[in-house]
Design a protein around this motif. Structure first.
Motif, PDB file in Angstrom:
ATOM      1  N   LEU A  20     -14.684  10.273  -7.089  1.00 44.69           N
ATOM      2  CA  LEU A  20     -14.412  10.328  -5.798  1.00 44.69           C
ATOM      3  C   LEU A  20     -13.340   9.408  -5.406  1.00 44.69           C
ATOM      4  O   LEU A  20     -12.512   9.610  -4.982  1.00 44.69           O
ATOM      5  CB  LEU A  20     -15.416  10.309  -4.781  1.00 44.69           C
ATOM      6  N   VAL A  21     -13.681   8.186  -6.151  1.00 47.48           N
ATOM      7  CA  VAL A  21     -12.482   7.198  -5.840  1.00 47.48           C
ATOM      8  C   VAL A  21     -11.161   7.588  -6.404  1.00 47.48           C
ATOM      9  O   VAL A  21     -10.161   7.272  -5.898  1.00 47.48           O
ATOM     10  CB  VAL A  21     -13.148   6.056  -6.543  1.00 47.48           C
ATOM     11  N   ALA A  22     -11.324   8.017  -7.549  1.00 42.84           N
ATOM     12  CA  ALA A  22     -10.091   8.387  -8.540  1.00 42.84           C
ATOM     13  C   ALA A  22      -9.377   9.681  -7.502  1.00 42.84           C
ATOM     14  O   ALA A  22      -8.145   9.533  -7.340  1.00 42.84           O
ATOM     15  CB  ALA A  22     -10.418   8.872  -9.818  1.00 42.84           C
ATOM     16  N   VAL A  23      -9.956  10.604  -6.894  1.00 44.24           N
ATOM     17  CA  VAL A  23      -9.491  11.474  -6.411  1.00 44.24           C
ATOM     18  C   VAL A  23      -8.741  10.999  -4.942  1.00 44.24           C
ATOM     19  O   VAL A  23      -7.607  11.327  -4.499  1.00 44.24           O
ATOM     20  CB  VAL A  23     -10.547  12.627  -5.870  1.00 44.24           C
ATOM     21  N   ILE A  24      -9.322  10.320  -4.188  1.00 38.62           N
ATOM     22  CA  ILE A  24      -8.767   9.527  -3.007  1.00 38.62           C
ATOM     23  C   ILE A  24      -7.559   8.850  -3.204  1.00 38.62           C
ATOM     24  O   ILE A  24      -6.673   9.098  -2.715  1.00 38.62           O
ATOM     25  CB  ILE A  24      -9.791   8.540  -2.410  1.00 38.62           C
ATOM     26  N   ALA A  25      -7.533   8.046  -4.567  1.00 35.57           N
ATOM     27  CA  ALA A  25      -6.238   7.230  -4.964  1.00 35.57           C
ATOM     28  C   ALA A  25      -5.226   8.184  -5.213  1.00 35.57           C
ATOM     29  O   ALA A  25      -4.040   8.021  -4.892  1.00 35.57           O
ATOM     30  CB  ALA A  25      -6.730   6.213  -6.320  1.00 35.57           C
ATOM     31  N   ILE A  26      -5.558   9.346  -5.922  1.00 34.09           N
ATOM     32  CA  ILE A  26      -4.634  10.313  -6.317  1.00 34.09           C
ATOM     33  C   ILE A  26      -3.754  10.834  -4.949  1.00 34.09           C
ATOM     34  O   ILE A  26      -2.639  10.675  -4.815  1.00 34.09           O
ATOM     35  CB  ILE A  26      -5.044  11.686  -7.246  1.00 34.09           C
ATOM     36  N   GLY A  27      -4.589  11.119  -4.050  1.00 28.92           N
ATOM     37  CA  GLY A  27      -4.147  11.734  -2.757  1.00 28.92           C
ATOM     38  C   GLY A  27      -3.116  10.670  -2.019  1.00 28.92           C
ATOM     39  O   GLY A  27      -2.046  10.966  -1.550  1.00 28.92           O
TER      40      GLY A  27
END
Length: 386
Positions: A128-135
């Motif tokens: 989830l942290v990685a997805v937030i960072a990508i966006g």
């Protein structure tokens, strides 16, 4: 007294850069915190590496702010070409920081790969942290790149691509964490190494471009061709040579020698030069200053004309040569035309010294004949003026 205030264009560029960089810094601070937290408690080396990258971003954002502020200052007595190179120096610094960051991440990940005891599967929450960072990183990349292009700031554009690299690195983290959760724990440190390669690539490109700028590398061939075409299109320009360009932060500086008709006045030559300068600055966004040298010939050969006498010596020699001839003392002006290694001479006499065309021709020939025998004289003409 030197001035430290920004020029109007520099102030506008600085305010736009400051706004977007502060916004990016806030996002990077937030991402660094959640990545470090998620990486430590979620046992993800790749996410920790990404957090280090975000921390470096925060550090680089502060450097960008400094570079934007200093680079926007108006020229002064110590920096007559402006302060644009401050941005370049900051870009060199950012490139070096990125390379050092990449080396540190690679070393840490390699140690984990070589020691099976250090390989721990990450927690699912790290995804989830990685997805937030990508966006968030993709959005700030687009925003920063748009402002960088609008303000012609290579430093901001470089920072934008740095944000894009972070977005890609977070995607690599996502893949590495996902693979680790599927039973391949070595993928997490491998992903960390992949992130470091991306960071190193951007750092090297930024460092190389900035160092090239400090070495006064010319603008691209396309931009030089556009400058050359714009100059040739100006009325009164016969040819051009010794065209030189260089980058100074967001601005480009141009020096050029332009050939014009050798018989026009100095003021007309000056007007042609000013028109060239105005046109290049107006038509080419990055060009901020142009130095135009007006020539009557192609003077790339240093030897041509270097031994020709200047006006004071030559005029004295001409007047002494014709002294005693009819109306010699009535010569109002001696006009000189330097052309390569020869000189053309014009004598201006009052119209009242002649009574008709035949006497004018005879007087002109009497004055011209001895002057033609002087060294370096190509031609002599006499003009009768009112």
């Amino acid at each position: 007294m030197p001035t430290t205030t920004a020029s109007p264009e520099g102030s506008r560029r600085y305010q736009a850069g400051r706004r977007v960089t502060l916004f990016a810094a806030g996002i990077n601070l937030f991402l660094a915190i959640i990545k470090f937290t998620g990486g430590i408690f979620g046992h993800s080396q790749a996410l920790i590496a990404d957090a280090i990258d975000s921390s470096a971003d925060l550090f680089s954002d502060m450097a960008v702010l400094y570079g934007a502020r200093e680079g926007s200052r108006a020229p002064d007595s110590k920096h007559p070409y402006g302060h644009g190179r401050v941005e370049t120096l900051v870009s060199v610094f950012l490139g070096a920081v990125l390379l050092a960051t990449a080396a540190g991440i690679t070393l840490s990940a390699a140690q984990r790969l070589l020691s099976s005891d250090l390989l721990m599967p990450p927690e699912p929450a790290t995804l989830l942290v990685a997805v937030i960072a990508i966006g968030l990183k993709e959005w700030i990349y687009r925003y920063t790149l748009r402002v960088g292009r609008e303000t012609r700031s290579r430093m901001l554009e470089a920072n934008a691509w740095h944000q894009r690299t972070d977005s890609i690195s977070s995607l690599v983290v996502l893949l590495g964490v996902g693979g680790s959760l599927l039973g391949m724990p070595y993928l997490d440190p491998v992903a960390a190494i992949g992130v470091s390669v991306l960071i190193a690539r951007v750092g090297w490109q930024l460092l190389w471009q900035s160092v090239s700028e400090l070495a006064d590398v010319a603008l691209s061939r396309d931009r030089v061709a556009a400058i050359r075409a714009a100059i040739r299109d100006v009325e009164g320009v016969h040819d051009l040579h010794l065209l030189r360009t260089r980058q100074a932060g967001p601005d480009a500086l141009v020096d050029v020698h332009v050939q014009v008709n050798p018989h026009i006045s100095v003021s007309e030559g000056h007007r042609i030069a000013e028109h060239i300068r105005e046109r290049l600055i107006a038509d080419l966004d990055e060009v901020s200053d142009v130095l135009v040298h007006i020539d009557t010939e192609d003077d790339q050969s240093f030897e041509r004309g270097r031994t020709l006498p200047l006006r004071a010596d030559l005029e004295q020699k001409i007047r002494s040569t014709i002294a005693g001839l009819p109306s010699a003392e009535q010569v109002k002006r001696v006009q000189l035309h330097y052309d390569a290694d020869r000189i053309g001479v014009e004598l201006h006499l009052p119209l009242a010294v002649t009574t008709d065309t035949r006497s004018a021709q005879a007087l002109a020939e009497q004055l011209c004949a001895p002057i033609r025998l002087l060294p370096n004289i190509a031609e002599v003409a006499v003009h009768f003026v009112t």
